[in-house]
Scaffold this motif. Structure first.
Motif, PDB file in Angstrom:
ATOM      1  N   SER A   1      10.943   3.406  12.297  1.00 30.67           N
ATOM      2  CA  SER A   1      11.915   4.404  12.258  1.00 30.67           C
ATOM      3  C   SER A   1      11.373   5.840  11.824  1.00 30.67           C
ATOM      4  CB  SER A   1      12.693   4.055  11.058  1.00 30.67           C
ATOM      5  OG  SER A   1      12.303   4.017   9.791  1.00 30.67           O
ATOM      6  N   LEU A   2      10.094   5.815  11.435  1.00 35.53           N
ATOM      7  CA  LEU A   2       9.483   7.155  11.505  1.00 35.53           C
ATOM      8  C   LEU A   2       8.645   7.846  12.734  1.00 35.53           C
ATOM      9  CD1 LEU A   2       7.448   6.215   7.965  1.00 35.53           C
ATOM     10  CD2 LEU A   2       9.844   7.424   8.210  1.00 35.53           C
ATOM     11  N   LEU A   3       8.690   6.992  13.712  1.00 32.32           N
ATOM     12  CA  LEU A   3       8.180   7.475  15.007  1.00 32.32           C
ATOM     13  C   LEU A   3       8.924   8.728  15.518  1.00 32.32           C
ATOM     14  CD1 LEU A   3       7.241   3.987  16.536  1.00 32.32           C
ATOM     15  CD2 LEU A   3       5.661   6.047  16.242  1.00 32.32           C
ATOM     16  N   PRO A   4       8.362   9.724  16.097  1.00 27.77           N
ATOM     17  CA  PRO A   4       9.050  10.988  16.672  1.00 27.77           C
ATOM     18  C   PRO A   4      10.079  10.877  17.557  1.00 27.77           C
ATOM     19  CG  PRO A   4       6.690  11.029  17.191  1.00 27.77           C
ATOM     20  CD  PRO A   4       6.830   9.797  16.519  1.00 27.77           C
TER      21      PRO A   4
ATOM     22  N   ALA B   1      -0.886   8.510   9.483  1.00 26.64           N
ATOM     23  CA  ALA B   1      -0.506   9.419  10.428  1.00 26.64           C
ATOM     24  C   ALA B   1      -0.988   9.350  11.839  1.00 26.64           C
ATOM     25  CB  ALA B   1      -0.112  10.660   9.742  1.00 26.64           C
ATOM     26  N   ILE B   2      -2.473   9.337  11.757  1.00 20.93           N
ATOM     27  CA  ILE B   2      -3.388   9.462  12.877  1.00 20.93           C
ATOM     28  C   ILE B   2      -3.216   8.137  13.696  1.00 20.93           C
ATOM     29  CG2 ILE B   2      -5.573   9.332  13.472  1.00 20.93           C
ATOM     30  CD1 ILE B   2      -6.049  11.176  11.282  1.00 20.93           C
ATOM     31  N   ALA B   3      -3.026   6.931  12.816  1.00 15.29           N
ATOM     32  CA  ALA B   3      -2.763   5.686  13.632  1.00 15.29           C
ATOM     33  C   ALA B   3      -1.393   5.694  14.318  1.00 15.29           C
ATOM     34  CB  ALA B   3      -3.116   4.549  12.519  1.00 15.29           C
ATOM     35  N   MET B   4      -0.564   6.113  13.680  1.00 15.52           N
ATOM     36  CA  MET B   4       0.966   6.263  14.081  1.00 15.52           C
ATOM     37  C   MET B   4       1.068   7.150  15.481  1.00 15.52           C
ATOM     38  SD  MET B   4       4.607   6.691  12.419  1.00 15.52           S
ATOM     39  CE  MET B   4       4.788   4.847  11.886  1.00 15.52           C
ATOM     40  N   ASN B   5       0.121   8.221  15.476  1.00 16.69           N
ATOM     41  CA  ASN B   5       0.138   9.002  16.614  1.00 16.69           C
ATOM     42  C   ASN B   5      -0.362   8.267  17.860  1.00 16.69           C
ATOM     43  OD1 ASN B   5       1.579  11.226  15.254  1.00 16.69           O
ATOM     44  ND2 ASN B   5      -0.343  12.056  14.867  1.00 16.69           N
TER      45      ASN B   5
ATOM     46  N   LEU C   1      10.116  11.416   4.478  1.00 18.95           N
ATOM     47  CA  LEU C   1       9.210  10.500   4.377  1.00 18.95           C
ATOM     48  C   LEU C   1       8.024  11.196   5.528  1.00 18.95           C
ATOM     49  CD1 LEU C   1      10.365   6.963   3.852  1.00 18.95           C
ATOM     50  CD2 LEU C   1      10.059   8.738   2.137  1.00 18.95           C
ATOM     51  N   GLN C   2       6.830  11.446   4.907  1.00 24.79           N
ATOM     52  CA  GLN C   2       5.705  11.733   5.801  1.00 24.79           C
ATOM     53  C   GLN C   2       4.406  10.765   5.262  1.00 24.79           C
ATOM     54  OE1 GLN C   2       4.831  15.881   5.173  1.00 24.79           O
ATOM     55  NE2 GLN C   2       6.806  16.527   5.648  1.00 24.79           N
ATOM     56  N   LEU C   3       3.882  10.313   6.496  1.00 25.16           N
ATOM     57  CA  LEU C   3       2.694   9.325   6.124  1.00 25.16           C
ATOM     58  C   LEU C   3       1.400  10.116   5.800  1.00 25.16           C
ATOM     59  CD1 LEU C   3       3.048   7.034   9.421  1.00 25.16           C
ATOM     60  CD2 LEU C   3       3.397   6.567   7.169  1.00 25.16           C
ATOM     61  N   GLU C   4       0.634   9.414   5.058  1.00 19.45           N
ATOM     62  CA  GLU C   4      -0.782   9.917   4.814  1.00 19.45           C
ATOM     63  C   GLU C   4      -1.297  10.054   5.883  1.00 19.45           C
ATOM     64  OE1 GLU C   4      -1.886  11.082   2.020  1.00 19.45           O
ATOM     65  OE2 GLU C   4      -0.885  10.073   0.268  1.00 19.45           O
ATOM     66  N   ASP C   5      -2.487  10.967   5.792  1.00 20.12           N
ATOM     67  CA  ASP C   5      -3.139  11.453   7.045  1.00 20.12           C
ATOM     68  C   ASP C   5      -3.714  10.139   7.894  1.00 20.12           C
ATOM     69  OD1 ASP C   5      -2.851  14.046   6.317  1.00 20.12           O
ATOM     70  OD2 ASP C   5      -4.869  14.366   5.535  1.00 20.12           O
ATOM     71  N   GLU C   6      -4.416   9.139   7.079  1.00 18.00           N
ATOM     72  CA  GLU C   6      -4.872   8.140   7.990  1.00 18.00           C
ATOM     73  C   GLU C   6      -3.890   7.243   8.725  1.00 18.00           C
ATOM     74  OE1 GLU C   6      -7.408   3.982   7.082  1.00 18.00           O
ATOM     75  OE2 GLU C   6      -7.244   5.459   5.617  1.00 18.00           O
TER      76      GLU C   6
ATOM     77  N   SER D   1       0.786  -1.320  -0.134  1.00 23.09           N
ATOM     78  CA  SER D   1       0.012  -0.046   0.040  1.00 23.09           C
ATOM     79  C   SER D   1       0.892   1.342  -0.114  1.00 23.09           C
ATOM     80  CB  SER D   1      -0.939  -0.059   1.142  1.00 23.09           C
ATOM     81  OG  SER D   1      -0.207  -0.037   2.336  1.00 23.09           O
ATOM     82  N   SER D   2       0.427   2.164  -0.706  1.00 24.09           N
ATOM     83  CA  SER D   2       1.202   3.607  -0.517  1.00 24.09           C
ATOM     84  C   SER D   2       0.466   4.159   0.479  1.00 24.09           C
ATOM     85  CB  SER D   2       0.649   4.229  -1.946  1.00 24.09           C
ATOM     86  OG  SER D   2       1.103   3.334  -3.202  1.00 24.09           O
ATOM     87  N   ILE D   3       1.462   4.710   1.360  1.00 20.20           N
ATOM     88  CA  ILE D   3       1.080   5.038   2.719  1.00 20.20           C
ATOM     89  C   ILE D   3       1.998   6.631   2.986  1.00 20.20           C
ATOM     90  CG2 ILE D   3       0.585   2.974   3.957  1.00 20.20           C
ATOM     91  CD1 ILE D   3       2.934   3.320   5.617  1.00 20.20           C
ATOM     92  N   PHE D   4       2.549   7.042   1.989  1.00 23.01           N
ATOM     93  CA  PHE D   4       3.699   8.205   2.138  1.00 23.01           C
ATOM     94  C   PHE D   4       2.777   9.220   1.399  1.00 23.01           C
ATOM     95  CE2 PHE D   4       7.030   5.010   3.152  1.00 23.01           C
ATOM     96  CZ  PHE D   4       6.994   5.075   4.470  1.00 23.01           C
ATOM     97  N   LYS D   5       2.938  10.417   1.714  1.00 24.84           N
ATOM     98  CA  LYS D   5       2.500  11.525   0.945  1.00 24.84           C
ATOM     99  C   LYS D   5       3.504  11.735  -0.172  1.00 24.84           C
ATOM    100  CE  LYS D   5       0.407  14.228   4.386  1.00 24.84           C
ATOM    101  NZ  LYS D   5       0.329  15.721   5.401  1.00 24.84           N
ATOM    102  N   ALA D   6       2.912  11.590  -1.505  1.00 22.85           N
ATOM    103  CA  ALA D   6       3.733  11.740  -2.661  1.00 22.85           C
ATOM    104  C   ALA D   6       4.911  12.681  -2.687  1.00 22.85           C
ATOM    105  CB  ALA D   6       2.649  11.911  -3.940  1.00 22.85           C
ATOM    106  N   ASP D   7       4.558  13.742  -2.282  1.00 23.21           N
ATOM    107  CA  ASP D   7       5.478  14.991  -2.269  1.00 23.21           C
ATOM    108  C   ASP D   7       6.812  14.672  -1.219  1.00 23.21           C
ATOM    109  OD1 ASP D   7       4.098  15.639   0.024  1.00 23.21           O
ATOM    110  OD2 ASP D   7       3.537  17.648  -0.694  1.00 23.21           O
TER     111      ASP D   7
END
Length: 362
Positions: A336-339, A193-197, A186-191, A88-94
């Motif tokens: 590795s993307l966790l803050p 990102a909310i789950a990771m938070n 890399l930045q997660l898509e909103d859904e 699945s594509s979970i990262f923001k394209a930009d």
């Protein structure tokens, strides 16, 4: 890891092997190839395949069965698919930068020759260029489900040899076409990102919920091309003698001598079939009929014939121009993307523990 690298040409000149240290290996032996010739330039006309670099997946979903969904061994099924694992594509394209490194799409000048103490060691070396964060033995992701008939098929060996006390020599010739990898912040898509938070240190369920819905890892890099290979089986005393003389004590450094005294087809216990990772039927037929050492009374499958007869390599280059297999794969943990370091460590602790259990029980 013990292996030697032998160049394709110079057989008749009996060029000595030159020792070179390589990170991660105990010893590596080389012999110069293509004297005086420049390295081939990367092909500019290579069509870029659709590769899932940067996409996420749950390693638990098909742990031990990845050889069913990633083309890494010569499968029977037709088609041009390379990876059909659900991703699945979970990262923001930009936020994602795809880097494509186009290579020569020609066979490398050197054989990779691995001395493998047992069947497990053979699997490990075949998947030498496959990695995954938190997985101590990545080869098990692909081979954990293999039983004897499957192992026989993908290594071209008989059942009697696989069940015997033997050592193996893996001879491999790799043809890299391109590597695609992802970089960037890399930045997660909103859904996602909310789950990771929602992940909290000490809350196992928060990690498991994220993994089940969004994945445990993402594909950091993937390399495609093709590879031809052969497995030689040797009785244990002969194998130990060869390994000690060539790699440990380095008593023998000339490839002609190594071949004649240890690896010749009439010396080893069994010469496995010569195979291609892509499984292309035309290539398979060519290897079966042409990669053959013929003597006065016998004939043996032998990948070394492409070294003894350079014209065979030219034909093999043509036949594999568009064949494709995955020859390297690197999975990076989404943790590795966790803050915070604490969250990253906790995510990896939960995921790595689960992976270890899967690895032990597969």
């Amino acid at each position: 890891m013990l292996f030697i690298v032998v160049c394709l040409f110079g057989w008749a000149t009996s060029s000595p092997l030159v020792k070179r240290q390589v990170p991660g290996s105990n010893s590596l032996l080389l012999v110069r190839a293509r004297e005086g010739s420049a390295l081939a330039e990367p092909r500019q006309d290579t069509a870029l395949p659709d590769l899932p670099a940067g996409e996420a997946l749950d390693l638990f979903y098909r742990y031990g069965f990845f050889s069913l969904s990633v083309r890494v061994v010569p499968r029977d099924d037709a088609g041009k698919w390379i990876v059909r694992e659900p991703t699945s594509s979970i990262f923001k394209a930009d936020s994602v930068r795809h880097i494509t490194q186009t290579q020569t799409n020609r066979f490398q000048d050197q054989f990779q020759i691995y001395f493998c103490d047992d069947l497990e060691d053979l699997m490990k070396h075949y998947f030498h260029d496959f990695k995954a964060d938190g997985v101590e033995e990545p080869f098990r992701m692909y081979t954990g489900s293999w039983r004897t008939p499957t192992t026989m098929k993908y290594f071209g060996l008989s059942e009697s040899v696989i069940k015997s006390d033997v050592g193996y020599v893996l001879v491999k010739l790799v043809k890299p076409r391109l590597t695609m990898k992802v970089e960037g912040r890399l930045q997660l898509e909103d859904e996602a990102a909310i789950a990771m938070n929602k992940i909290r240190v000490g809350d196992r369920d928060s990690v498991q919920d994220f993994v089940q819905n969004h994945g445990s890892h993402y594909i950091r890099s993937i390399s495609v091309g093709d590879a031809v290979y052969q497995v030689l089986a040797m009785d244990r005393p002969a194998y130990l003698r060869a390994k000690n003389d060539v790699l440990v004590n380095k008593r023998v450094t000339n490839f002609d001598t190594i071949y004649e005294e240890y690896l010749a087809p009439w010396i080893v216990k069994e010469n496995g079939a010569v195979l291609s990772a892509s499984g292309d039927k035309t290539v398979a037929n060519f290897l079966e009929n042409r990669a053959v050492k013929r003597t006065g009374f016998n004939q043996y499958p032998s990948l070394f014939e492409v070294r003894a007869q350079p014209g065979l390599l030219d034909e093999l280059e043509f036949l594999t121009e568009d064949t494709t297999a995955v020859i390297g794969l690197d999975f990076r943990s989404l943790g590795s993307l966790l803050p915070t370091i604490e969250q990253q460590d906790y995510f990896k602790e939960i995921v790595n523990t689960e992976l270890a259990l899967w690895q032990a029980n597969i």
